[in-house]
Design a protein around this motif. Structure first.
Motif, short mmCIF file in Angstrom:
data_model
loop_
_atom_site.label_atom_id
_atom_site.label_comp_id
_atom_site.label_asym_id
_atom_site.label_seq_id
_atom_site.Cartn_x
_atom_site.Cartn_y
_atom_site.Cartn_z
N LEU A 175 0.94 -1.15 -0.04
CA LEU A 175 -0.12 0.10 -0.14
C LEU A 175 0.80 1.22 -0.06
CD1 LEU A 175 -2.80 -1.07 2.31
CD2 LEU A 175 -2.74 -1.21 -0.25
N SER A 176 2.20 1.13 0.54
CA SER A 176 2.82 2.18 0.31
C SER A 176 3.69 2.55 -1.06
CB SER A 176 4.15 2.01 1.30
OG SER A 176 5.09 0.84 1.08
N ALA A 177 3.46 1.52 -1.81
CA ALA A 177 4.18 1.47 -3.21
C ALA A 177 3.07 1.10 -4.01
CB ALA A 177 5.42 1.03 -3.27
N LYS A 178 1.97 1.73 -4.27
CA LYS A 178 0.89 1.01 -5.21
C LYS A 178 1.42 0.92 -6.76
CE LYS A 178 -2.60 2.87 -1.91
NZ LYS A 178 -3.56 3.83 -1.62
N PRO A 179 1.18 0.17 -7.47
CA PRO A 179 1.62 0.03 -8.79
C PRO A 179 0.76 1.04 -9.81
CG PRO A 179 0.22 -1.93 -8.28
CD PRO A 179 0.46 -1.30 -7.31
N PRO A 180 1.69 1.37 -10.66
CA PRO A 180 0.79 2.48 -11.82
C PRO A 180 -0.43 1.61 -12.47
CG PRO A 180 3.09 2.49 -12.02
CD PRO A 180 2.92 1.29 -10.76
N GLN A 181 -0.41 0.53 -12.65
CA GLN A 181 -1.31 -0.17 -13.33
C GLN A 181 -2.65 -0.19 -12.47
OE1 GLN A 181 1.54 -1.54 -12.62
NE2 GLN A 181 2.29 -3.05 -14.31
N MET A 182 -2.35 -0.42 -11.33
CA MET A 182 -3.74 -0.36 -10.31
C MET A 182 -4.39 0.85 -10.20
SD MET A 182 -3.31 -1.22 -6.27
CE MET A 182 -4.48 -0.02 -4.95
N LEU A 183 -3.39 1.71 -10.00
CA LEU A 183 -3.90 3.37 -10.09
C LEU A 183 -4.64 3.78 -11.31
CD1 LEU A 183 -0.89 4.92 -8.12
CD2 LEU A 183 -3.27 4.23 -7.19
N ALA A 184 -4.10 3.22 -12.37
CA ALA A 184 -4.65 3.73 -13.74
C ALA A 184 -6.21 2.83 -13.94
CB ALA A 184 -3.83 3.15 -14.96
N ALA A 185 -6.30 1.75 -13.43
CA ALA A 185 -7.67 1.15 -13.38
C ALA A 185 -8.57 1.80 -12.48
CB ALA A 185 -7.41 -0.37 -13.00
N SER A 186 -8.20 2.21 -11.15
CA SER A 186 -8.85 2.64 -10.23
C SER A 186 -8.07 3.87 -9.37
CB SER A 186 -9.50 1.58 -9.19
OG SER A 186 -10.32 2.14 -8.17
N PRO A 187 -8.38 5.06 -9.73
CA PRO A 187 -7.56 6.10 -9.53
C PRO A 187 -7.64 6.18 -7.86
CG PRO A 187 -8.45 7.05 -11.34
CD PRO A 187 -9.01 5.54 -10.91
N LYS A 188 -8.85 5.53 -7.30
CA LYS A 188 -9.12 5.95 -5.71
C LYS A 188 -8.05 5.16 -4.81
CE LYS A 188 -12.70 2.54 -5.10
NZ LYS A 188 -12.20 1.77 -3.94
N GLY A 189 -7.27 4.20 -5.68
CA GLY A 189 -6.21 3.38 -5.13
C GLY A 189 -6.62 2.53 -3.67
N THR A 190 -7.57 2.08 -3.66
CA THR A 190 -7.99 1.09 -2.58
C THR A 190 -8.24 -0.22 -2.90
OG1 THR A 190 -10.10 1.71 -2.66
CG2 THR A 190 -8.78 2.94 -1.11
N VAL A 191 -7.79 -1.23 -2.33
CA VAL A 191 -8.09 -2.71 -2.62
C VAL A 191 -9.47 -3.04 -1.92
CG1 VAL A 191 -5.53 -3.19 -3.12
CG2 VAL A 191 -6.49 -3.37 -0.67
N PRO A 192 -9.81 -4.12 -2.54
CA PRO A 192 -9.58 -4.89 -3.86
C PRO A 192 -10.15 -4.11 -4.91
CG PRO A 192 -11.61 -5.86 -2.65
CD PRO A 192 -11.00 -4.71 -2.00
N ILE A 193 -9.42 -4.36 -6.16
CA ILE A 193 -9.89 -4.06 -7.47
C ILE A 193 -9.61 -5.18 -8.21
CG2 ILE A 193 -9.12 -2.67 -9.49
CD1 ILE A 193 -7.66 -0.48 -7.23
N LEU A 194 -10.59 -5.58 -9.09
CA LEU A 194 -10.86 -6.65 -10.07
C LEU A 194 -11.01 -6.10 -11.49
CD1 LEU A 194 -11.09 -9.90 -9.87
CD2 LEU A 194 -13.53 -9.67 -10.27
#
Length: 200
Positions: free
Chosen positions: A36-55
């Motif tokens: 969570l301290s180093a969220k991957p760019p692909q995850m943030l691109a998919a969901s800018p709110k940046g919280t898990v989970p993301i499917l």
């Protein structure tokens, strides 16, 4: 065939319940454990709110709410009939958990972060658990004799509450909650959901 990608954090209760539903539905997915301290760019691109989970589904659709992930997986396949419970009853249980109980849990666990009185929030949390205990004294699970979506949705948060002070929690007169919590934590499904994965 491409599999859905799940961005997750092992100890996050929202991610736990999503993983449990994906596993019980036997939905193949690629697990990407994140820091969570180093969220991957692909995850943030998919969901800018940046919280898990993301499917992320193979077609590119993004589901970034844990309950929506659970229902998506279970509508595809639901071998244990998790969605067969009383919908109104389930909604009320989940709403109380995700609202009032989560509010008190956060302030009990992280009092300095919130400038809160942990004893007061612990007492409020126990009062809410007492209502669950009343249900669980006459049934194995929250909505009947078998586990349903509500059990998987609530358990990670009750587990987190219990872990703040395990010795104190073990002494609380909540026999139904203790039995229910122990049964789910000790299940093969939860063991699989909590299997360690390298963070990426």
């Amino acid at each position: 065939m491409a599999e859905p990608i799940l961005y997750s954090f092992r100890r996050c209760p929202y991610a736990m319940r999503a993983r449990m539903a994906l596993l019980v539905s036997e939905t193949p997915f690629e697990l990407r454990e994140v820091k969570l301290s180093a969220k991957p760019p692909q995850m943030l691109a998919a969901s800018p709110k940046g919280t898990v989970p993301i499917l992320i589904l193979p077609g590119g659709e993004v589901i970034d709410q844990s309950l929506a992930i659970m229902r998506w997986a279970l509508r595809r396949r639901d071998p244990e009939q998790w969605l067969d419970g009383d919908e109104e009853e389930e909604r009320e249980l989940v709403a109380t958990n995700d609202g009032a109980f989560k509010h008190h849990l956060d302030r009990y666990k992280y009092p300095d972060r919130y400038g809160a009185d942990p004893a007061a929030h612990r007492a409020a949390g126990i009062a809410l658990l007492a209502a669950l205990d009343d249900r669980l004294r006459c049934r194995a699970f929250l909505c009947g004799p078998t586990r349903k979506l509500a059990d998987a949705a609530l358990m990670p948060f009750v587990r987190q509450f219990a872990a703040v002070d395990r010795a104190w929690f073990a002494e609380q007169p909540l026999p139904g909650v203790h039995r229910w919590l122990g049964a789910i934590i000790g299940s093969p499904l939860f063991e699989r959901a909590m299997a360690r994965s390298d963070a990426r």
